[in-house]
Write a protein that holds these residues in place. Sequence first.
Motif, PDB file in Angstrom:
ATOM      1  N   ARG A 165      43.834  38.644   8.998  1.00 11.33           N
ATOM      2  CA  ARG A 165      42.568  38.776   8.270  1.00 11.33           C
ATOM      3  C   ARG A 165      42.221  40.251   8.047  1.00 11.33           C
ATOM      4  NH1 ARG A 165      39.856  36.190  11.547  1.00 11.33           N
ATOM      5  NH2 ARG A 165      38.808  37.864  12.653  1.00 11.33           N
ATOM      6  N   GLN A 166      42.362  41.076   9.094  1.00 16.82           N
ATOM      7  CA  GLN A 166      42.017  42.492   8.965  1.00 16.82           C
ATOM      8  C   GLN A 166      42.989  43.222   8.045  1.00 16.82           C
ATOM      9  OE1 GLN A 166      41.067  44.569  12.620  1.00 16.82           O
ATOM     10  NE2 GLN A 166      39.770  42.889  13.350  1.00 16.82           N
ATOM     11  N   LEU A 167      44.261  42.845   8.050  1.00 18.16           N
ATOM     12  CA  LEU A 167      45.223  43.470   7.138  1.00 18.16           C
ATOM     13  C   LEU A 167      44.918  43.092   5.686  1.00 18.16           C
ATOM     14  CD1 LEU A 167      48.575  43.177   9.128  1.00 18.16           C
ATOM     15  CD2 LEU A 167      47.379  45.283   8.473  1.00 18.16           C
ATOM     16  N   ARG A 168      44.500  41.853   5.450  1.00 17.32           N
ATOM     17  CA  ARG A 168      44.126  41.443   4.085  1.00 17.32           C
ATOM     18  C   ARG A 168      42.933  42.261   3.581  1.00 17.32           C
ATOM     19  NH1 ARG A 168      45.460  36.547   6.030  1.00 17.32           N
ATOM     20  NH2 ARG A 168      43.341  35.962   6.608  1.00 17.32           N
ATOM     21  N   ASP A 169      41.998  42.568   4.505  1.00 18.07           N
ATOM     22  CA  ASP A 169      40.807  43.357   4.134  1.00 18.07           C
ATOM     23  C   ASP A 169      41.102  44.865   4.138  1.00 18.07           C
ATOM     24  OD1 ASP A 169      39.404  40.992   3.998  1.00 18.07           O
ATOM     25  OD2 ASP A 169      38.500  41.213   5.993  1.00 18.07           O
ATOM     26  N   ASN A 170      42.322  45.241   4.564  1.00 19.82           N
ATOM     27  CA  ASN A 170      42.743  46.639   4.686  1.00 19.82           C
ATOM     28  C   ASN A 170      41.770  47.448   5.546  1.00 19.82           C
ATOM     29  OD1 ASN A 170      44.482  48.788   4.340  1.00 19.82           O
ATOM     30  ND2 ASN A 170      43.451  49.514   2.488  1.00 19.82           N
ATOM     31  N   THR A 171      41.258  46.808   6.597  1.00 21.22           N
ATOM     32  CA  THR A 171      40.336  47.477   7.520  1.00 21.22           C
ATOM     33  C   THR A 171      40.615  46.969   8.925  1.00 21.22           C
ATOM     34  OG1 THR A 171      38.669  47.522   5.786  1.00 21.22           O
ATOM     35  CG2 THR A 171      37.918  47.987   8.001  1.00 21.22           C
ATOM     36  N   LEU A 172      41.449  47.705   9.652  1.00 20.26           N
ATOM     37  CA  LEU A 172      41.740  47.349  11.036  1.00 20.26           C
ATOM     38  C   LEU A 172      40.622  47.887  11.933  1.00 20.26           C
ATOM     39  CD1 LEU A 172      45.537  48.254  11.145  1.00 20.26           C
ATOM     40  CD2 LEU A 172      44.546  45.966  11.015  1.00 20.26           C
ATOM     41  N   SER A 173      40.220  47.092  12.914  1.00 24.21           N
ATOM     42  CA  SER A 173      39.197  47.558  13.855  1.00 24.21           C
ATOM     43  C   SER A 173      39.814  48.586  14.805  1.00 24.21           C
ATOM     44  CB  SER A 173      38.643  46.382  14.659  1.00 24.21           C
ATOM     45  OG  SER A 173      39.640  45.880  15.535  1.00 24.21           O
ATOM     46  N   ALA A 174      38.951  49.403  15.370  1.00 22.58           N
ATOM     47  CA  ALA A 174      39.428  50.418  16.318  1.00 22.58           C
ATOM     48  C   ALA A 174      40.146  49.747  17.485  1.00 22.58           C
ATOM     49  CB  ALA A 174      38.253  51.257  16.818  1.00 22.58           C
ATOM     50  N   ASP A 175      39.642  48.610  17.931  1.00 27.70           N
ATOM     51  CA  ASP A 175      40.256  47.889  19.046  1.00 27.70           C
ATOM     52  C   ASP A 175      41.695  47.493  18.723  1.00 27.70           C
ATOM     53  OD1 ASP A 175      40.150  46.566  21.634  1.00 27.70           O
ATOM     54  OD2 ASP A 175      40.097  44.672  20.500  1.00 27.70           O
ATOM     55  N   LEU A 176      41.920  46.941  17.533  1.00 22.85           N
ATOM     56  CA  LEU A 176      43.274  46.556  17.137  1.00 22.85           C
ATOM     57  C   LEU A 176      44.177  47.778  16.969  1.00 22.85           C
ATOM     58  CD1 LEU A 176      42.347  43.628  16.809  1.00 22.85           C
ATOM     59  CD2 LEU A 176      43.613  43.561  14.671  1.00 22.85           C
ATOM     60  N   ILE A 177      43.645  48.833  16.397  1.00 26.70           N
ATOM     61  CA  ILE A 177      44.445  50.049  16.212  1.00 26.70           C
ATOM     62  C   ILE A 177      44.919  50.586  17.559  1.00 26.70           C
ATOM     63  CG2 ILE A 177      44.309  52.476  15.496  1.00 26.70           C
ATOM     64  CD1 ILE A 177      42.371  51.458  13.246  1.00 26.70           C
ATOM     65  N   TYR A 223      53.294  50.196  20.414  1.00 27.92           N
ATOM     66  CA  TYR A 223      54.406  50.892  19.770  1.00 27.92           C
ATOM     67  C   TYR A 223      54.589  52.315  20.294  1.00 27.92           C
ATOM     68  CZ  TYR A 223      55.388  47.025  16.704  1.00 27.92           C
ATOM     69  OH  TYR A 223      55.767  45.786  16.222  1.00 27.92           O
ATOM     70  N   ASP A 224      54.005  52.584  21.429  1.00 29.39           N
ATOM     71  CA  ASP A 224      54.138  53.878  22.103  1.00 29.39           C
ATOM     72  C   ASP A 224      53.723  55.045  21.203  1.00 29.39           C
ATOM     73  OD1 ASP A 224      54.615  55.211  24.497  1.00 29.39           O
ATOM     74  OD2 ASP A 224      56.678  55.721  23.951  1.00 29.39           O
ATOM     75  N   GLU A 225      52.668  54.825  20.442  1.00 34.91           N
ATOM     76  CA  GLU A 225      52.064  55.861  19.603  1.00 34.91           C
ATOM     77  C   GLU A 225      50.735  56.252  20.240  1.00 34.91           C
ATOM     78  OE1 GLU A 225      53.222  57.295  16.776  1.00 34.91           O
ATOM     79  OE2 GLU A 225      55.088  56.152  16.871  1.00 34.91           O
ATOM     80  N   SER A 226      50.270  57.445  19.946  1.00 36.44           N
ATOM     81  CA  SER A 226      48.991  57.895  20.496  1.00 36.44           C
ATOM     82  C   SER A 226      47.842  57.153  19.822  1.00 36.44           C
ATOM     83  CB  SER A 226      48.809  59.397  20.270  1.00 36.44           C
ATOM     84  OG  SER A 226      47.468  59.764  20.536  1.00 36.44           O
ATOM     85  N   PRO A 227      47.067  56.397  20.600  1.00 38.14           N
ATOM     86  CA  PRO A 227      45.913  55.723  19.996  1.00 38.14           C
ATOM     87  C   PRO A 227      44.859  56.718  19.522  1.00 38.14           C
ATOM     88  CG  PRO A 227      46.013  55.290  22.363  1.00 38.14           C
ATOM     89  CD  PRO A 227      47.241  56.054  22.003  1.00 38.14           C
ATOM     90  N   VAL A 228      44.780  57.868  20.171  1.00 39.45           N
ATOM     91  CA  VAL A 228      43.799  58.881  19.766  1.00 39.45           C
ATOM     92  C   VAL A 228      44.156  59.427  18.389  1.00 39.45           C
ATOM     93  CG1 VAL A 228      42.763  61.097  20.340  1.00 39.45           C
ATOM     94  CG2 VAL A 228      43.274  59.462  22.159  1.00 39.45           C
ATOM     95  N   ILE A 229      45.434  59.763  18.192  1.00 40.71           N
ATOM     96  CA  ILE A 229      45.866  60.270  16.884  1.00 40.71           C
ATOM     97  C   ILE A 229      45.686  59.190  15.815  1.00 40.71           C
ATOM     98  CG2 ILE A 229      47.871  61.035  15.538  1.00 40.71           C
ATOM     99  CD1 ILE A 229      48.727  62.658  17.977  1.00 40.71           C
ATOM    100  N   ALA A 230      45.954  57.940  16.165  1.00 40.76           N
ATOM    101  CA  ALA A 230      45.761  56.855  15.207  1.00 40.76           C
ATOM    102  C   ALA A 230      44.292  56.753  14.791  1.00 40.76           C
ATOM    103  CB  ALA A 230      46.228  55.533  15.814  1.00 40.76           C
ATOM    104  N   LEU A 231      43.394  56.860  15.753  1.00 41.12           N
ATOM    105  CA  LEU A 231      41.957  56.786  15.426  1.00 41.12           C
ATOM    106  C   LEU A 231      41.508  57.978  14.591  1.00 41.12           C
ATOM    107  CD1 LEU A 231      40.584  55.429  18.828  1.00 41.12           C
ATOM    108  CD2 LEU A 231      40.819  54.173  16.673  1.00 41.12           C
ATOM    109  N   VAL A 232      42.099  59.130  14.840  1.00 46.92           N
ATOM    110  CA  VAL A 232      41.793  60.309  14.016  1.00 46.92           C
ATOM    111  C   VAL A 232      42.356  60.099  12.612  1.00 46.92           C
ATOM    112  CG1 VAL A 232      42.312  62.760  13.669  1.00 46.92           C
ATOM    113  CG2 VAL A 232      41.649  61.928  15.938  1.00 46.92           C
TER     114      VAL A 232
END
Length: 168
Positions: free
Chosen positions: A43-55, A62-71
């Motif tokens: 649902r969030q991908l269809r709306d092209n708006t992922l919540s911060a929690d999902l991000i 995927y072993d990526e920085s969640p902080v950099i993703a939120l930025v």
Amino acid sequence: MEHSITLKAMRETHQNWFTRVTRGDSNRHVSDLAGISAATLGRQLRDNTLSADLIIKIATAYDESPVIALVDLGFISARWLHDVGTTTALSKATDEELTDELLRRLRLIGNEPVDELAARREAGAHVGTPDYDDGTVREFDYDPSEYAADSSPNEQKEREKRGEDPID
């Protein structure tokens, strides 16, 4: 390097970020790996708006920085990549570091009364070494009128005049 990553990713949509980070994995695989609902993710991908929690969950999976993703996706300022909040910095300091800093600051204050320090702080003045103390060592200039003990009568002479015993 962090700046170039952030600037590049800031142009990404949530969908583009998701595709890049998950390297094209299926939504089902991503939801299983990140421990999130496949329906919510879809649902969030269809709306092209992922919540911060999902991000945060996807980035972590995927072993990526969640902080950099939120930025990158505009949830928080890039300033937080470098700046640590005061509370966090203080909580990370050892007891010895805290007491050393407190003692250093107290030495700067000198013997000024606390209420005067508070008034100066409220007025926006720098609290520390007084402005009149430039660190220059000068000859001691003794002015007896500045000291109460020096301007008082000689008690020993006064006792002798009255015929009293000398002070022990």
